[in-house]
Design an enzyme around this catalytic site. Structure first.
Site: not given
Length: 327
Positions: A101, A306
């Site tokens: 991320d 994610h």
């Protein structure tokens, strides 16, 4: 299993908390938003058992690491400086750096700017792209009804108020809704713009997310408890400030426009990661072999969302260790 130990180091003018494990060549793990060293809980022992010294810091603004007040203290240059200072604190010449991320741009940028210190780089979820000629926030979508979430994060206090209202709901909703386990049917993610990551102007970031009755198998209530404890104590401002320096970092990186990452790299993402659906990511991925000429692979994990290394620790660990061992 090797023991994970904790301590603080001085780096780049701040005190940084790190979790560390093992002995051998150094591997640095950079977490993203809104996370913690704990996001690497499945990697620390596994990499140590494989013969590496592994360090997972609470990044600037998070956890037990200092949280400078000024927004201008959170540019990518500050974050790269923190990682160089970490290597100095551990008295090592170089390391492999891995980021997920927001930690991925830190890892990619560390390898871009200091290939003498970072001999390999792995990005999870967020690929590397060379500096564009246009200010980043000017490319982010917005209209009368909604705006891209990174624009919603720009005004200090707005996102903090929403996310801190009920930290448990925030963490459960974020971790579940961003995962590969969350539904992706039109009724679940209906958005008038049909673009991922949009926030309604009359609502908030969490409005289109789901707080599940039951957590997916990769996430436990104890995991949620850890994140809730940390963010109840620290708030979310430190992590949100990273988004508030996006344009400033773009300005500071002007001298490096067009520069390639010259060390070996690896990119890993879930095929259900919402980041992969962001506007323009398809072009960035197509350019990745040019931007990183020594790219050793692009790995997409089927059904993964994610939270790459938390959702699929075994697959991520295998791919990363194969990459690092070959350096």
């Amino acid at each position: 299993m090797p023991d994970v130990t904790h301590r603080h180091i001085d780096t780049n003018g701040i005190r940084m908390h790190v979790a560390e494990c093992g002995a051998g060549p150094l591997v640095v793990l950079c977490h993203g938003f809104p996370e913690s060293w704990y996001s690497w809980r499945h990697q620390l022992s596994a990499f140590a058992e494989a013969g590496f010294r592994v360090v997972a810091p609470d990044m600037r603004g998070y956890g037990q690491t200092d949280r400078p007040e000024g927004i201008d203290q959170y540019t990518l240059l500050h974050l790269v400086g923190d990682m160089v200072g970490l290597l100095d604190a551990f008295e090592v010449a170089d390391a492999v750096i891995i980021g997920h991320d927001w930690g991925a741009p830190v890892a990619w940028s560390s390898a871009l700017l200091r290939p003498d210190r970072f001999r390999g780089v792995v990005g999870l979820s967020v690929p590397f792209w060379q500096r564009l000629p246009i200010r980043p926030t000017s490319l982010m979508n917005q209209n009368d009804q909604e705006m891209f979430y990174q624009l919603y994060f720009q005004t200090p206090g707005v996102a903090e108020t929403e996310l801190e209202r009920d930290v448990r709901r925030t963490m459960r909703s974020l971790l579940y809704s961003g995962s590969g386990d969350a539904p992706r049917s039109p009724s679940d993610v209906a958005q008038s713009s049909n673009e991922v990551g949009m926030v309604p102007r009359n609502g908030g970031f969490l409005d289109r997310m789901m707080n599940p009755q039951t957590l997916p198998p990769w996430l436990t209530e104890s995991d949620i408890d850890f994140y809730v404890q940390e963010f109840t104590r620290t708030g979310f401002r430190g992590g949100l400030n990273w988004y508030r320096t996006i344009d400033r970092s773009w300005e500071l990186f002007a001298p490096f426009a067009g520069k390639q990452i010259v060390v070996p790299g690896l990119y890993i993402a879930g095929d259900r990661d919402l980041v992969v659906g962001f506007r323009g990511i398809d072009l960035i991925l197509a350019n990745l072999p040019h931007a990183v000429p020594q790219l050793r692979g692009t790995v997409f994990l089927k059904g993964c969302g994610h939270w790459t290394q938390q959702e699929r620790p075994d697959e991520v660990n295998r791919a990363v260790l194969d990459f690092v061992r070959a350096l």
